[in-house]
Design a protein around this motif. Structure first.
Motif, PDB file in Angstrom:
ATOM      1  N   THR A 510       0.842  -1.204   0.000  1.00  0.00           N
ATOM      2  CA  THR A 510       0.000   0.000   0.000  1.00  0.00           C
ATOM      3  C   THR A 510       0.879   1.256   0.000  1.00  0.00           C
ATOM      4  O   THR A 510       0.616   2.207  -0.733  1.00  0.00           O
ATOM      5  CB  THR A 510      -0.939  -0.010   1.221  1.00  0.00           C
ATOM      6  N   LEU A 511       1.925   1.246   0.791  1.00  0.00           N
ATOM      7  CA  LEU A 511       2.834   2.402   0.831  1.00  0.00           C
ATOM      8  C   LEU A 511       3.488   2.628  -0.533  1.00  0.00           C
ATOM      9  O   LEU A 511       3.642   3.754  -0.988  1.00  0.00           O
ATOM     10  CB  LEU A 511       3.903   2.188   1.901  1.00  0.00           C
ATOM     11  N   MET A 512       3.838   1.510  -1.171  1.00  0.00           N
ATOM     12  CA  MET A 512       4.476   1.571  -2.485  1.00  0.00           C
ATOM     13  C   MET A 512       3.591   2.299  -3.502  1.00  0.00           C
ATOM     14  O   MET A 512       4.076   2.956  -4.419  1.00  0.00           O
ATOM     15  CB  MET A 512       4.742   0.137  -2.954  1.00  0.00           C
ATOM     16  N   SER A 513       2.263   2.177  -3.325  1.00  0.00           N
ATOM     17  CA  SER A 513       1.334   2.738  -4.315  1.00  0.00           C
ATOM     18  C   SER A 513       1.211   4.257  -4.266  1.00  0.00           C
ATOM     19  O   SER A 513       0.623   4.858  -5.167  1.00  0.00           O
ATOM     20  CB  SER A 513      -0.073   2.164  -4.107  1.00  0.00           C
ATOM     21  N   TYR A 514       1.724   4.877  -3.220  1.00  0.00           N
ATOM     22  CA  TYR A 514       1.463   6.305  -3.002  1.00  0.00           C
ATOM     23  C   TYR A 514       1.762   7.169  -4.239  1.00  0.00           C
ATOM     24  O   TYR A 514       0.950   7.984  -4.673  1.00  0.00           O
ATOM     25  CB  TYR A 514       2.270   6.795  -1.796  1.00  0.00           C
ATOM     26  N   GLU A 515       2.922   6.927  -4.814  1.00  0.00           N
ATOM     27  CA  GLU A 515       3.324   7.734  -5.970  1.00  0.00           C
ATOM     28  C   GLU A 515       2.320   7.618  -7.130  1.00  0.00           C
ATOM     29  O   GLU A 515       1.946   8.605  -7.766  1.00  0.00           O
ATOM     30  CB  GLU A 515       4.703   7.234  -6.420  1.00  0.00           C
ATOM     31  N   MET A 516       1.870   6.399  -7.370  1.00  0.00           N
ATOM     32  CA  MET A 516       0.926   6.154  -8.460  1.00  0.00           C
ATOM     33  C   MET A 516      -0.433   6.801  -8.142  1.00  0.00           C
ATOM     34  O   MET A 516      -1.122   7.289  -9.034  1.00  0.00           O
ATOM     35  CB  MET A 516       0.768   4.643  -8.617  1.00  0.00           C
ATOM     36  N   VAL A 517      -0.799   6.780  -6.867  1.00  0.00           N
ATOM     37  CA  VAL A 517      -2.072   7.369  -6.450  1.00  0.00           C
ATOM     38  C   VAL A 517      -2.064   8.875  -6.714  1.00  0.00           C
ATOM     39  O   VAL A 517      -3.028   9.434  -7.241  1.00  0.00           O
ATOM     40  CB  VAL A 517      -2.338   7.067  -4.953  1.00  0.00           C
TER      41      VAL A 517
END
Ligand code: ARG
Length: 587
Positions: A510-517
């Protein structure tokens, strides 16, 4: 946080898949379920060229990649037409960790927009009318999109297209001359101004003649009557002072005030251009641009009495934004009730031959519906003021804190941050295009999926770090000490070890997704994508927190888990910041 991983993978995959690095880069998706890996590449684009079904291609490619042994990859599964890529836990965790330690406020940022300018018009209230809850949307959705654009590397110019011109100023001047002396302009300037505005409309119901008087005065104002101009200036100043106070409470800012009056000198040239292009026609004494062929009513350019109009000023302003401010993208964050207006304006721009007309976008948002309060009307003085909403929220929060944490330092400041955060989040979590039912209880609820809930998760992270006596030394040179004491401070590890439980792996993904979000939220101009993500992140964190002992748990994991708490804290703080919500350290 994802960029180094995507870079690495795209370079490895490009020769095998026969696609360019950029192409693969643009194809990456983050699968919903962790069981489907951390990243996936859809292969449908290859089907035509290879004359094979995507699932067959996926199988073949996965086989090929198996022998290649990509260092950061744990395994690659062909699933349907996708390659599902599982990154090695330790590599993934460390990459994110290093990025969070070094990026500071730039966390999750991208540079896709660098060298380009976004001009964004938001909040833009009208002089003499208090901001109501509807303006909350225009302000906060706008400010959030502005912040999102900045995360993508754009230069952003936030504009206040202040409603400071138009026939209402003739009416106000009339009202001021007639009844101004009855109101306490010295002590309550803005209230008095609004009361005059309401009074005018009350009187006009009884005596419609005064509408004409108002129009006449506006005409005189447009012709430059010095007395009227001075009065007008005073009305604008009184109003801006009030708006500024509210904006600063909301942490909102514009870069430029370019009110409607700013375009006065540009109206004639704009009309001349319309004339030259043969677009201007007369209709019942007024000048309009016909839009019949698009099944739209005509766009009104000048009234029969010669007065200029809202649309004319928007035409001049659109040209200004692109040609003088050099906007590559020009955004208008305005309610859906003005959808037709913007369609008309953009269509006229196209007819004028401006090939850039499609750089202009109306970022529409739904209206508040007031079941329990009835319809709002500024004219009748029936509105829910934004300020009342904020004040009510602060009162409620004060009560709660007094009960739960009476010795909280900075009590007042935190109450304000929590209350305003609750109101902002409650608004932004809705998909902006939908109408929202307004009710006091919901707007002021701090339970469940709310701003204070997110702020609380941040506080929880803070208190864990404090308890551990962690000192955080960023490579960016920023050194914050969570507990405020430097002596005996505990440093977070330089390298983290793989955390392999379901909850930990879920949280890391979930943390990894931050940039994509951030990038998705900007591309769609939808802050709710980020708001929803922060709720998911909080829930993933809570699952981890309830399942695993962080302090005093297994020794070899302790510092890596503290690092995980630290990353979570930073991402929540950063995400809330983009939504313009503060994250207090204690509450
Ligand atoms: N002042 C207008 C209103 O309150 C909003 C202005 C929006 N921006 C624009 N360029 N028309 O309805």
């Amino acid at each position: 946080m994802l960029t180094p991983i995507k870079d690495n993978l795209a370079r490895e995959l490009a020769p095998e898949l026969g696609l360019t690095v950029d192409k693969i880069y643009s194809l990456f998706e983050i699968p919903k379920e962790l069981s489907h890996g951390h990243l996936s590449v859809p292969l449908f684009v290859l089907a035509k060229e290879l004359k094979k079904a995507p699932p067959a291609i996926a199988k073949e490619m996965a086989q090929k990649l198996l022998t290649k042994n990509i260092a950061i990859v744990d395994r690659i599964d062909p699933v349907g037409g996708y390659l599902n890529i599982h990154i090695k836990d330790e590599y993934l965790f460390n990459t994110i960790y290093q990025e969070v330690r070094t990026s500071g406020v730039q966390l999750g940022h991208s540079s896709v927009g660098s060298g380009k300018t976004v001009v964004i018009d938001y909040s833009s209230p009208n002089v003499a009318k208090p901001m109501h809850v509807g303006h909350l949307r225009a302000s906060m959705i706008g400010q959030a999109i502005r912040n999102l654009a900045e995360t993508q590397g754009y230069k952003v110019i936030g504009l206040n297209h202040l409603g400071d011109w138009g026939v209402q100023f003739g009416k106000l001047a009339y009202a001021y001359n007639m009844w101004g002396a009855e109101y306490p302009f010295e002590s309550e300037p803005f209230e008095s101004l609004f009361k005059l505005y309401v009074r005018f409309h009350e009187e006009a119901e009884k005596n419609p003649e005064i509408e004409k008087e108002g129009s006449l005065l506006f005409k005189k104002l447009e012709e430059g009557d010095p007395e009227l101009l001075a009065l007008w200036k005073r009305f604008v100043e009184i109003s801006m002072k009030d708006f500024d106070r509210l904006w600063s409470r909301l942490g909102m800012k514009h870069d430029l005030v370019r009110g409607e009056s700013f375009y006065n000198s540009r109206l004639k040239p704009t009309e001349a251009l319309l004339e030259e292009k043969g677009l201007l026609v007369e209709s019942q004494g007024a000048m309009v641009v016909n839009l019949d062929d698009e099944k739209m009513p005509p766009c009104l350019i000048r009234k029969s009495d010669g007065a200029s109009l809202y649309a004319t000023r928007d035409l001049a302003s659109a040209i200004y934004r692109i040609e003088e401010l050099k906007a590559d993208v020009s955004l208008y964050v305005v309610g859906s009730d003005q959808a037709l207006h913007f369609k008309q304006v953009f269509s006229v721009l196209r007819r004028m031959g401006y090939s850039w007309w499609d750089k202009c976008h109306h970022i529409s948002f739904g209206m508040y519906r007031f079941k329990d309060v009835g319809k709002m009307s500024s004219r009748k003085g029936q509105i829910i003021r934004l300020e009342d909403l904020l004040n009510k929220a602060v009162e409620i929060v004060r009560e709660v804190i007094r009960e739960k944490n009476p010795n909280l330092p900075n009590f007042e400041a935190v109450a304000e941050q929590v209350a305003v955060g609750a109101i902002i989040f409650n608004d932004l979590v809705n998909d902006r295009v939908r109408d929202v039912d307004f009710n006091w209880e919901k707007a002021l609820s701090f339970e469940g999926d709310s701003g204070p809930y997110l702020q609380y998760v941040h506080v929880r992270c803070m208190s864990i770090l404090n308890k551990a006596g962690v000192s955080i030394e960023g490579a960016a040179g920023v050194s914050t000490h969570a507990s405020g004491t430097v002596n005996g401070a505990r440093k977070l590890p330089d390298k983290v070890i793989a955390l392999k439980s379901d909850e930990e792996r879920e949280l890391i993904k979930t943390l990894m997704s931050y940039e994509m979000v951030l990038s998705e939220a900007y591309k769609n101009f939808k802050p709710n994508i980020l708001a929803t993500y922060l709720l998911e992140l909080s829930s993933a964190f809570n699952k981890f927190y309830h399942k695993h002992r962080i302090l005093g748990g297994e020794v070899e994991f302790e510092s890596s888990r503290l690092a995980l708490v630290y990353i979570t804290k930073q991402v929540i703080k950063s995400g809330l910041g983009v939504l313009n919500i503060e994250a207090p350290d204690a509450m």
